[in-house]
Design a protein around this motif. Structure first.
Motif, PDB file in Angstrom:
ATOM      1  N   PHE A 267       0.826  -1.201   0.000  1.00 52.56           N
ATOM      2  CA  PHE A 267       0.000   0.000   0.000  1.00 52.56           C
ATOM      3  C   PHE A 267       0.866   1.259   0.000  1.00 52.56           C
ATOM      4  O   PHE A 267       0.603   2.195  -0.765  1.00 52.56           O
ATOM      5  CB  PHE A 267      -0.927  -0.005   1.219  1.00 52.56           C
ATOM      6  CG  PHE A 267      -1.992   1.048   1.173  1.00 52.56           C
ATOM      7  CD1 PHE A 267      -3.098   0.863   0.373  1.00 52.56           C
ATOM      8  CD2 PHE A 267      -1.888   2.197   1.914  1.00 52.56           C
ATOM      9  CE1 PHE A 267      -4.091   1.823   0.311  1.00 52.56           C
ATOM     10  CE2 PHE A 267      -2.874   3.164   1.854  1.00 52.56           C
ATOM     11  CZ  PHE A 267      -3.971   2.971   1.050  1.00 52.56           C
ATOM     12  N   LEU A 268       1.896   1.260   0.828  1.00 52.41           N
ATOM     13  CA  LEU A 268       2.741   2.453   0.907  1.00 52.41           C
ATOM     14  C   LEU A 268       3.414   2.734  -0.434  1.00 52.41           C
ATOM     15  O   LEU A 268       3.484   3.876  -0.882  1.00 52.41           O
ATOM     16  CB  LEU A 268       3.792   2.290   2.007  1.00 52.41           C
ATOM     17  CG  LEU A 268       3.282   2.467   3.437  1.00 52.41           C
ATOM     18  CD1 LEU A 268       4.402   2.244   4.423  1.00 52.41           C
ATOM     19  CD2 LEU A 268       2.690   3.843   3.632  1.00 52.41           C
ATOM     20  N   VAL A 269       3.900   1.658  -1.086  1.00 57.09           N
ATOM     21  CA  VAL A 269       4.551   1.868  -2.380  1.00 57.09           C
ATOM     22  C   VAL A 269       3.513   2.307  -3.417  1.00 57.09           C
ATOM     23  O   VAL A 269       3.780   3.180  -4.246  1.00 57.09           O
ATOM     24  CB  VAL A 269       5.287   0.599  -2.820  1.00 57.09           C
ATOM     25  CG1 VAL A 269       5.934   0.810  -4.163  1.00 57.09           C
ATOM     26  CG2 VAL A 269       6.341   0.234  -1.798  1.00 57.09           C
ATOM     27  N   SER A 270       2.317   1.709  -3.343  1.00 54.54           N
ATOM     28  CA  SER A 270       1.284   2.064  -4.314  1.00 54.54           C
ATOM     29  C   SER A 270       0.846   3.511  -4.167  1.00 54.54           C
ATOM     30  O   SER A 270       0.562   4.168  -5.165  1.00 54.54           O
ATOM     31  CB  SER A 270       0.063   1.158  -4.158  1.00 54.54           C
ATOM     32  OG  SER A 270       0.404  -0.164  -4.405  1.00 54.54           O
ATOM     33  N   ILE A 271       0.775   4.017  -2.927  1.00 56.51           N
ATOM     34  CA  ILE A 271       0.342   5.405  -2.811  1.00 56.51           C
ATOM     35  C   ILE A 271       1.420   6.361  -3.310  1.00 56.51           C
ATOM     36  O   ILE A 271       1.103   7.438  -3.778  1.00 56.51           O
ATOM     37  CB  ILE A 271      -0.125   5.780  -1.382  1.00 56.51           C
ATOM     38  CG1 ILE A 271       0.956   5.621  -0.341  1.00 56.51           C
ATOM     39  CG2 ILE A 271      -1.348   5.012  -0.986  1.00 56.51           C
ATOM     40  CD1 ILE A 271       0.511   6.060   1.037  1.00 56.51           C
ATOM     41  N   LEU A 272       2.671   5.944  -3.257  1.00 57.71           N
ATOM     42  CA  LEU A 272       3.718   6.763  -3.890  1.00 57.71           C
ATOM     43  C   LEU A 272       3.439   6.885  -5.377  1.00 57.71           C
ATOM     44  O   LEU A 272       3.532   7.966  -5.962  1.00 57.71           O
ATOM     45  CB  LEU A 272       5.094   6.138  -3.689  1.00 57.71           C
ATOM     46  CG  LEU A 272       5.742   6.217  -2.323  1.00 57.71           C
ATOM     47  CD1 LEU A 272       7.074   5.503  -2.370  1.00 57.71           C
ATOM     48  CD2 LEU A 272       5.950   7.649  -1.933  1.00 57.71           C
TER      49      LEU A 272
ATOM     50  N   ALA B  69       8.095  10.888  -6.048  1.00 60.69           N
ATOM     51  CA  ALA B  69       9.352  10.173  -6.224  1.00 60.69           C
ATOM     52  C   ALA B  69       9.310   8.908  -5.373  1.00 60.69           C
ATOM     53  O   ALA B  69       8.740   8.953  -4.285  1.00 60.69           O
ATOM     54  CB  ALA B  69      10.503  11.057  -5.765  1.00 60.69           C
ATOM     55  N   PRO B  70       9.875   7.772  -5.799  1.00 57.52           N
ATOM     56  CA  PRO B  70      10.613   7.551  -7.038  1.00 57.52           C
ATOM     57  C   PRO B  70       9.733   7.225  -8.238  1.00 57.52           C
ATOM     58  O   PRO B  70      10.246   6.753  -9.235  1.00 57.52           O
ATOM     59  CB  PRO B  70      11.473   6.348  -6.674  1.00 57.52           C
ATOM     60  CG  PRO B  70      10.637   5.576  -5.721  1.00 57.52           C
ATOM     61  CD  PRO B  70       9.861   6.583  -4.942  1.00 57.52           C
TER      62      PRO B  70
ATOM     63  N   ALA C  55       3.857  10.769  10.306  1.00 56.47           N
ATOM     64  CA  ALA C  55       4.855   9.703  10.141  1.00 56.47           C
ATOM     65  C   ALA C  55       4.824   9.181   8.711  1.00 56.47           C
ATOM     66  O   ALA C  55       5.873   8.981   8.089  1.00 56.47           O
ATOM     67  CB  ALA C  55       4.589   8.582  11.136  1.00 56.47           C
ATOM     68  N   VAL C  56       3.609   8.957   8.168  1.00 57.11           N
ATOM     69  CA  VAL C  56       3.520   8.454   6.797  1.00 57.11           C
ATOM     70  C   VAL C  56       4.038   9.515   5.815  1.00 57.11           C
ATOM     71  O   VAL C  56       4.732   9.202   4.846  1.00 57.11           O
ATOM     72  CB  VAL C  56       2.074   8.043   6.451  1.00 57.11           C
ATOM     73  CG1 VAL C  56       2.011   7.495   5.047  1.00 57.11           C
ATOM     74  CG2 VAL C  56       1.565   7.019   7.431  1.00 57.11           C
ATOM     75  N   LEU C  57       3.721  10.789   6.112  1.00 51.76           N
ATOM     76  CA  LEU C  57       4.205  11.857   5.233  1.00 51.76           C
ATOM     77  C   LEU C  57       5.726  11.923   5.254  1.00 51.76           C
ATOM     78  O   LEU C  57       6.365  12.178   4.229  1.00 51.76           O
ATOM     79  CB  LEU C  57       3.619  13.199   5.665  1.00 51.76           C
ATOM     80  CG  LEU C  57       2.159  13.404   5.292  1.00 51.76           C
ATOM     81  CD1 LEU C  57       1.623  14.655   5.918  1.00 51.76           C
ATOM     82  CD2 LEU C  57       2.011  13.476   3.787  1.00 51.76           C
ATOM     83  N   PHE C  58       6.296  11.670   6.428  1.00 47.58           N
ATOM     84  CA  PHE C  58       7.750  11.648   6.514  1.00 47.58           C
ATOM     85  C   PHE C  58       8.325  10.563   5.615  1.00 47.58           C
ATOM     86  O   PHE C  58       9.350  10.753   4.965  1.00 47.58           O
ATOM     87  CB  PHE C  58       8.199  11.425   7.962  1.00 47.58           C
ATOM     88  CG  PHE C  58       9.687  11.434   8.114  1.00 47.58           C
ATOM     89  CD1 PHE C  58      10.380  12.627   8.077  1.00 47.58           C
ATOM     90  CD2 PHE C  58      10.394  10.258   8.257  1.00 47.58           C
ATOM     91  CE1 PHE C  58      11.753  12.643   8.190  1.00 47.58           C
ATOM     92  CE2 PHE C  58      11.769  10.265   8.372  1.00 47.58           C
ATOM     93  CZ  PHE C  58      12.449  11.457   8.341  1.00 47.58           C
ATOM     94  N   PHE C  59       7.599   9.436   5.549  1.00 48.64           N
ATOM     95  CA  PHE C  59       8.014   8.357   4.651  1.00 48.64           C
ATOM     96  C   PHE C  59       8.032   8.843   3.201  1.00 48.64           C
ATOM     97  O   PHE C  59       8.959   8.539   2.442  1.00 48.64           O
ATOM     98  CB  PHE C  59       7.063   7.172   4.828  1.00 48.64           C
ATOM     99  CG  PHE C  59       7.120   6.161   3.731  1.00 48.64           C
ATOM    100  CD1 PHE C  59       8.148   5.235   3.670  1.00 48.64           C
ATOM    101  CD2 PHE C  59       6.141   6.125   2.756  1.00 48.64           C
ATOM    102  CE1 PHE C  59       8.194   4.305   2.650  1.00 48.64           C
ATOM    103  CE2 PHE C  59       6.183   5.207   1.735  1.00 48.64           C
ATOM    104  CZ  PHE C  59       7.216   4.296   1.686  1.00 48.64           C
TER     105      PHE C  59
ATOM    106  N   ARG D 235      11.585  10.354  -1.230  1.00 48.87           N
ATOM    107  CA  ARG D 235      11.947  11.307  -2.280  1.00 48.87           C
ATOM    108  C   ARG D 235      13.422  11.682  -2.179  1.00 48.87           C
ATOM    109  O   ARG D 235      14.109  11.840  -3.191  1.00 48.87           O
ATOM    110  CB  ARG D 235      11.087  12.563  -2.165  1.00 48.87           C
ATOM    111  CG  ARG D 235      11.526  13.539  -3.204  1.00 48.87           C
ATOM    112  CD  ARG D 235      10.588  14.649  -3.460  1.00 48.87           C
ATOM    113  NE  ARG D 235      11.235  15.527  -4.423  1.00 48.87           N
ATOM    114  CZ  ARG D 235      10.873  16.754  -4.670  1.00 48.87           C
ATOM    115  NH1 ARG D 235       9.865  17.261  -4.032  1.00 48.87           N
ATOM    116  NH2 ARG D 235      11.505  17.475  -5.559  1.00 48.87           N
ATOM    117  N   ALA D 236      13.907  11.795  -0.943  1.00 44.79           N
ATOM    118  CA  ALA D 236      15.293  12.215  -0.783  1.00 44.79           C
ATOM    119  C   ALA D 236      16.274  11.074  -1.003  1.00 44.79           C
ATOM    120  O   ALA D 236      17.458  11.325  -1.200  1.00 44.79           O
ATOM    121  CB  ALA D 236      15.490  12.812   0.608  1.00 44.79           C
TER     122      ALA D 236
END
Lengths: 335, 198
Positions: A201-206, A212-213, A286-290, A295-296
Motif C-alpha cells: 500500500f505504501l509503495v502504491s500510494i507513492l 518520487a521515485p 509519520a507516513v508523510l515523513f516516509f 523522495r530524498a
C-alpha cells in the motif's frame, strides 16, 4: 420565512458550510507546512539548511511562496483547449478536498460517517487520474501529453493492487465503514498478516500520487515538468495544492486502514488520555515523513520497471494475499 | 424535498450530458461528458439508497473503463467533422432501431408481472452491501460465478488476440540480472607497466 424552515434547512446548511470551511482551511494549512517540511527534511538529508530567511526558521516561507505564485500572470497556450485546460486543476484540487468528508480524524470528528467509506475514498482517488490526463491533453504540448499518458497508465495500474490491498483490509475487519475499520478488533496474528499489504500500500500510494521515485509523469529531466508544464500562476498552484493534499489524504488513508487511526499506538491504554486527533495527526505525519524520505533517498524508476513492479509483482502478490487472508480468517473462524 | 430537488438535478444533468456525448464536436469532450453522465447515474443510485452500487459504478466505469476510453480517444487523430458528413444517410436506420427498442421496452413494461418475482428479503437491518453479498453468494451464486467466468474468458481472449511474440527483441530478465555475481563478469588484472595487457 418560517422558523421551521430555518431549523430544518438553514441551520444544518450553515453547519455544513462551517465544516467545509474548517476542512478546507485545515487541508490548505497542512499543505503549506508540508511543503515547508519537505524542504527542511530534504535539506537535512542532503546536509543543507532548507528555508531559513523568511520569518523565524523560515516558517513564513510557504506563505511567501503562495503569495508569489498568486501574483504571477496566468499564461494560456494559444492552442490549448480552454475549458478542459482550466477544468483539470480544479478537478484535481476539489477531488483532493471532497475525500476528506469521510475521513474520521477521531472517534467523534467525522463529517459523513457513511457505510461505504472505503469505497468512497477509493472512488475519489481513482478519479484523480482525470485531472492529470485532462491537463496533459488540453495543454496541446508534447511534453504535457506524454506526461498525461504516463500518468494515466501508472495510476490505473497501481489502483488495481491498491484495490486488492483494500479488499484485504475489508476482509480482515469485516466492514467498509472507516470508523469501524479503525475500531475493529485486530489480533496480533492479523496485524502480522496485514504487514506485507502495508508495504504494498505504501509503495502504491507513492505511485498513485506521482511522487518520487515514481514521479515519471512530471519527470523534469526528460519531460521538463510533464503534464503541468504549460500551467502557470494560480492554475499551477492548484496542481501543487492538489498533489500535496492528495499526499496527505493517502497518508490519512494508510493511517486508517493499517495504523489504527486515532487510537494510541500499540493500543497502550496509558496513552489514551491524549486526544485521538493528536494521535491521528502524528500518524499521518509519520507516513508523510516516509513520502519525503523516499523522495530524498531513491532515484527515479524507469518506466518499464514501474509497470513491471505494478503488474508483475504487486498485482499477483496482493491477489494471493487476499486468498491467504480469507483462508486464514476462515480457519480461525472469524468469517 | 431535498431528495426531490437532488433527483431532478442529477437526472437533468445526466440527460443533458448524455445528449452532449453525441452532439459534442470534439471526441475528447464526448468522453468527458460520458464520465459526467456516469457520475450523475452514481448520484441517482445514492438517492435510491444503493450506495454500494453507486461507488462501484464510479470505481469501475469512471475510474477504469472511461480512463481507458479517454486514453484511446486522445490518441486518435481523427476529425469527427469528416466522419459526420455522411451521417445523415443512416438516420432512417437509426430511427428504425430506436423505434424497435422503444416498442420492445413498452411491451416489456406491459408484460411485466405486477408483483416482482423476487420477494423482499427478511434481513432488513443490515447495510445494503451485506445484503447484496448475501443474495449474490446464496441465491444467485451460479449466475454470478458464470458471469465472472465469462469475463475471465473475455479477458484472456483479449490478451491472446493482442499478444504478439516478436523476434529479435531483447527483454530484461530481472532474475538473471540479480543472480549475476561480480566474479562472473569482472576480472581484475594487474597490468605491468610498459607491457600492456598483451
Amino acid at each position: 420565512m418560517t422558523p421551521d424552515f430555518w431549523n430544518d434547512y438553514g441551520m444544518p446548511f450553515l453547519f455544513m458550510v462551517l465544516q467545509i470551511v474548517i476542512t478546507i482551511g485545515a487541508v490548505i494549512f497542512s499543505v503549506a507546512y508540508l511543503t515547508y517540511a519537505e524542504r527542511k527534511v530534504q535539506g537535512a538529508m542532503q546536509r543543507r539548511q532548507g528555508p531559513t530567511t523568511v520569518g523565524p526558521f523560515g516558517l513564513l516561507q510557504p506563505i511567501a511562496d503562495g503569495i508569489k505564485l498568486l501574483s504571477k500572470e496566468t499564461i494560456i497556450p494559444s492552442q490549448a483547449n480552454k475549458p478542459v485546460f482550466f477544468l483539470a486543476p480544479m478537478l484535481l484540487f476539489s477531488l483532493a478536498l471532497v475525500a476528506w468528508a469521510v475521513i474520521p480524524v477521531s472517534a467523534k470528528i467525522v463529517i459523513a460517517d457513511i457505510n461505504v467509506g472505503v469505497l468512497y475514498l477509493f472512488a475519489i482517488s481513482s478519479m484523480g487520474v482525470y485531472g492529470v490526463i485532462m491537463a496533459g491533453w488540453a495543454s496541446n504540448s508534447r511534453y504535457a501529453f506524454l506526461g498525461g499518458m504516463r500518468s494515466a497508465s501508472q495510476m490505473v495500474s497501481y489502483e488495481v493492487s491498491m484495490g486488492l490491498v483494500i479488499v484485504c483490509v475489508i476482509l480482515a475487519t469485516g466492514t467498509m465503514n472507516l470508523s469501524e475499520i479503525v475500531t475493529a478488533e485486530r489480533p496480533v496474528w492479523l496485524q502480522i498478516l496485514l504487514l506485507p499489504m502495508l508495504v504494498v500500500f505504501l509503495v502504491s500510494i507513492l505511485a498513485e500520487t506521482n511522487r518520487a521515485p515514481f514521479d515519471l509523469p512530471e519527470g523534469e529531466s526528460e519531460l521538463s515538468g510533464g503534464f503541468m508544464v504549460e500551467y502557470s500562476a494560480f492554475a499551477y498552484a492548484m496542481f501543487f495544492l492538489g498533489e500535496y493534499a492528495n499526499m496527505i489524504l493517502m497518508s490519512a488513508m494508510a493511517t486508517i486502514l493499517f495504523l489504527g487511526g486515532w487510537l494510541p499506538p500499540f493500543e497502550i491504554q496509558a496513552l489514551a488520555f491524549v486526544p485521538g486527533i493528536i494521535w491521528f495527526v502524528l500518524k499521518v505525519c509519520a507516513v508523510l515523513f516516509f513520502f519525503l524520505w523516499t523522495r530524498a533517498t531513491f532515484p527515479r524508476y524507469r518506466y518499464d520497471q514501474l509497470m513491471r513492479l505494478g503488474w508483475k509483482i504487486f498485482l499477483p502478490l496482493s491477489l494471493i494475499w487476499v486468498v491467504v487472508i480469507a483462508g486464514t480468517l476462515l480457519y480461525m473462524g472469524r468469517i | 424535498m431535498i431528495t426531490a430537488i437532488a433527483f431532478y438535478f442529477f437526472s437533468a444533468v445526466l440527460l443533458l450530458s448524455a445528449l452532449c456525448v453525441i452532439t459534442a464536436r470534439n471526441p475528447v469532450h464526448s468522453v468527458l461528458f460520458l464520465i459526467l453522465a456516469f457520475f450523475n447515474a452514481a448520484g441517482l443510485f445514492v438517492l435510491l439508497g444503493a450506495e454500494f452500487i453507486a461507488m462501484i459504478l464510479v470505481i469501475v466505469y469512471v475510474g477504469a473503463v472511461a480512463v481507458l476510453f479517454l486514453f484511446v480517444v486522445m490518441m486518435l487523430d481523427i476529425s469527427f467533422a469528416d466522419l459526420r458528413k455522411g451521417a445523415m444517410q443512416y438516420v432512417p436506420l437509426g430511427i428504425l432501431i430506436g423505434g424497435l427498442m422503444l416498442a420492445e421496452l413498452v411491451t416489456l413494461y406491459m408484460a411485466w408481472p405486477a408483483k416482482p418475482p423476487v420477494e423482499a428479503l427478511p434481513m432488513a437491518n443490515v447495510t445494503n452491501t451485506v445484503h447484496l453479498g448475501q443474495v449474490l453468494y446464496t441465491d444467485y451464486v451460479l449466475p454470478f460465478q458464470v458471469s465472472g467466468l465469462v469475463l475471465l474468458v473475455a479477458m484472456i481472449g483479449a490478451i491472446v488476440l493482442t499478444f504478439r511474440q516478436r523476434e529479435g527483441v531483447r527483454r530484461q530478465k530481472i532474475a538473471q540480472q540479480v543472480s549475476r555475481k561480480q566474479a562472473d563478469v569482472i576480472s581484475i588484472e594487474k597490468i605491468p607497466t610498459g607491457k600492456g595487457i598483451g
